[in-house]
Design an enzyme around this catalytic site. Structure first.
Site, PDB file in Angstrom:
ATOM      1  N   PRO A   2     -14.677 -22.905 100.743  1.00 32.18           N
ATOM      2  CA  PRO A   2     -16.022 -22.478 100.332  1.00 32.18           C
ATOM      3  C   PRO A   2     -16.024 -22.021  98.884  1.00 32.18           C
ATOM      4  O   PRO A   2     -15.151 -21.276  98.448  1.00 32.18           O
ATOM      5  CB  PRO A   2     -16.312 -21.309 101.284  1.00 32.18           C
ATOM      6  CG  PRO A   2     -15.456 -21.577 102.486  1.00 32.18           C
ATOM      7  CD  PRO A   2     -14.209 -22.205 101.943  1.00 32.18           C
ATOM      8  N   GLU A   3     -17.016 -22.495  98.130  1.00 34.74           N
ATOM      9  CA  GLU A   3     -17.155 -22.113  96.726  1.00 34.74           C
ATOM     10  C   GLU A   3     -18.311 -21.123  96.602  1.00 34.74           C
ATOM     11  O   GLU A   3     -18.859 -20.659  97.601  1.00 34.74           O
ATOM     12  CB  GLU A   3     -17.366 -23.366  95.883  1.00 34.74           C
ATOM     13  CG  GLU A   3     -16.233 -24.385  96.031  1.00 34.74           C
ATOM     14  CD  GLU A   3     -16.450 -25.655  95.227  1.00 34.74           C
ATOM     15  OE1 GLU A   3     -17.103 -25.592  94.160  1.00 34.74           O
ATOM     16  OE2 GLU A   3     -15.966 -26.720  95.653  1.00 34.74           O
ATOM     17  N   ARG A 114      -7.255 -22.486 109.956  1.00 35.46           N
ATOM     18  CA  ARG A 114      -5.914 -22.598 109.382  1.00 35.46           C
ATOM     19  C   ARG A 114      -5.239 -21.256 109.085  1.00 35.46           C
ATOM     20  O   ARG A 114      -4.117 -21.222 108.601  1.00 35.46           O
ATOM     21  CB  ARG A 114      -5.981 -23.445 108.106  1.00 35.46           C
ATOM     22  CG  ARG A 114      -6.530 -24.847 108.381  1.00 35.46           C
ATOM     23  CD  ARG A 114      -6.453 -25.742 107.170  1.00 35.46           C
ATOM     24  NE  ARG A 114      -5.069 -26.036 106.801  1.00 35.46           N
ATOM     25  CZ  ARG A 114      -4.717 -26.850 105.801  1.00 35.46           C
ATOM     26  NH1 ARG A 114      -5.663 -27.431 105.081  1.00 35.46           N
ATOM     27  NH2 ARG A 114      -3.455 -27.066 105.519  1.00 35.46           N
ATOM     28  N   ARG A 153      -8.086 -23.991  74.648  1.00 35.20           N
ATOM     29  CA  ARG A 153      -7.364 -24.552  75.791  1.00 35.20           C
ATOM     30  C   ARG A 153      -7.249 -26.062  75.649  1.00 35.20           C
ATOM     31  O   ARG A 153      -8.234 -26.757  75.416  1.00 35.20           O
ATOM     32  CB  ARG A 153      -8.056 -24.182  77.103  1.00 35.20           C
ATOM     33  CG  ARG A 153      -8.152 -22.674  77.310  1.00 35.20           C
ATOM     34  CD  ARG A 153      -8.659 -22.312  78.685  1.00 35.20           C
ATOM     35  NE  ARG A 153      -8.757 -20.874  78.823  1.00 35.20           N
ATOM     36  CZ  ARG A 153      -7.743 -20.065  79.113  1.00 35.20           C
ATOM     37  NH1 ARG A 153      -6.536 -20.580  79.299  1.00 35.20           N
ATOM     38  NH2 ARG A 153      -7.927 -18.766  79.216  1.00 35.20           N
TER      39      ARG A 153
END
Length: 298
Positions: A2-3, A114, A153
């Protein structure tokens, strides 16, 4: 996993259901003790007994269930976790790992296939959190804040978006979708984005996350909300998991590659390497409904 939109959906549903409810008991099912991260269920149960939930917060992908004694129950759903409010006599969900017994005869159940999810009891929510970047739907998340997270980055921008230390809450689904909306190639170095690209990406991140919240999150596999219902955002995606399908905007074939160890979906024509960024204005609506107006999976 889930985000942000999925966790925010759970937060919005859960808060009115548990606010003001007193905890009468707490227990962990045998074999699921590791979700407490080294603490014992009896210790946590003793601290929770008699406390009431007051509100529910979210930080990134974490939920914070605030208590009237000032402590916070921090829940991380991880890959397959969910929270369900059920009457005590309701049929037990398979894979229930922990149960909060509430006044009025209800139970708040933590269900996790899980067993990767976690539950913490802390004084301050941040005590249970890793280093997290800004909230992408907050007022503090400006185009400049995005650039501060990305500048310098050299890693691919897709990988940079998935790093929770840069921006909190974005995962694989919404990173792919935001990069498509902003017309940025997922392999472009994060620190190389031009000002127009940064503005487009900032707007696309907020747009795709808000769309996800509006549709109750995406249920490609395991995610369900507090009622056990699936979200609908999967019917509105433009590139995610649409490998070899035609792009809605240009009819080019959507490709799948691996970036930073994660499956990544993009349109090679709309998101070429180093193209000038332009504002997205789709020429056709997403193909998500049939003639009768009902949702239709791709």
């Amino acid at each position: 996993m889930p985000e942000l939109p999925e966790v925010e959906t759970v937060r919005r549903q859960l808060e009115p259901l548990v606010a003001g409810r007193t905890i009468l008991g707490f227990r962990v099912m045998p074999g699921a003790e590791r979700l407490l991260r080294g603490r014992s269920a009896s210790e946590i149960a003793a601290q929770l007994s008699g406390c009431a939930f007051t509100s529910v917060d979210r930080r990134g992908k974490y939920l914070g269930l605030n208590l009237d004694n000032g402590q916070v129950v921090v829940v991380h759903l991880r890959m397959t976790g969910s929270l369900r409010l059920r009457p005590a006599g309701h049929e037990a969900e398979t894979f229930t790992r922990a149960v909060f017994d509430l006044d009025g005869g209800d139970q708040l159940r933590f269900v996790d296939v899980r067993k990767f999810g976690t539950i913490d009891l802390v004084e301050l929510m941040q005590e249970a959190l890793p280093e997290l970047g800004p909230e992408p739907l907050s007022d503090d998340f400006t185009p400049d804040a995005l650039w501060q997270a990305l500048r310098g980055r050299t890693q691919p921008v897709k990988a940079a978006l998935l790093d929770q230390r840069n921006i909190a809450g974005i995962g694989n689904i919404y990173a792919d979708e935001a990069l498509f909306l902003s017309r940025i190639n997922p392999e472009a170095p994060a620190g190389s984005l031009r000002p127009a690209e940064r503005r487009a990406l900032h707007a696309a991140i907020q747009r795709t996350l808000r769309d996800g919240v509006a549709h109750g999150g995406a249920s490609f596999r395991d995610y369900t909300d507090v009622d056990g219902a699936e979200g609908e955002q999967q019917y509105f995606v433009r590139v995610f998991r649409r490998t070899d399908e035609p792009c809605d905007d240009c009819d080019a074939t959507i490709r799948r590659i691996v970036v930073g160890g994660r499956a990544t979906h993009f349109c090679p024509r709309c998101q070429p390497v180093r193209q000038r960024t332009r504002q997205v204005k789709s020429t056709r609506p997403p193909r998500t409904h049939n003639a009768g107006g009902t949702l239709k999976p791709r």
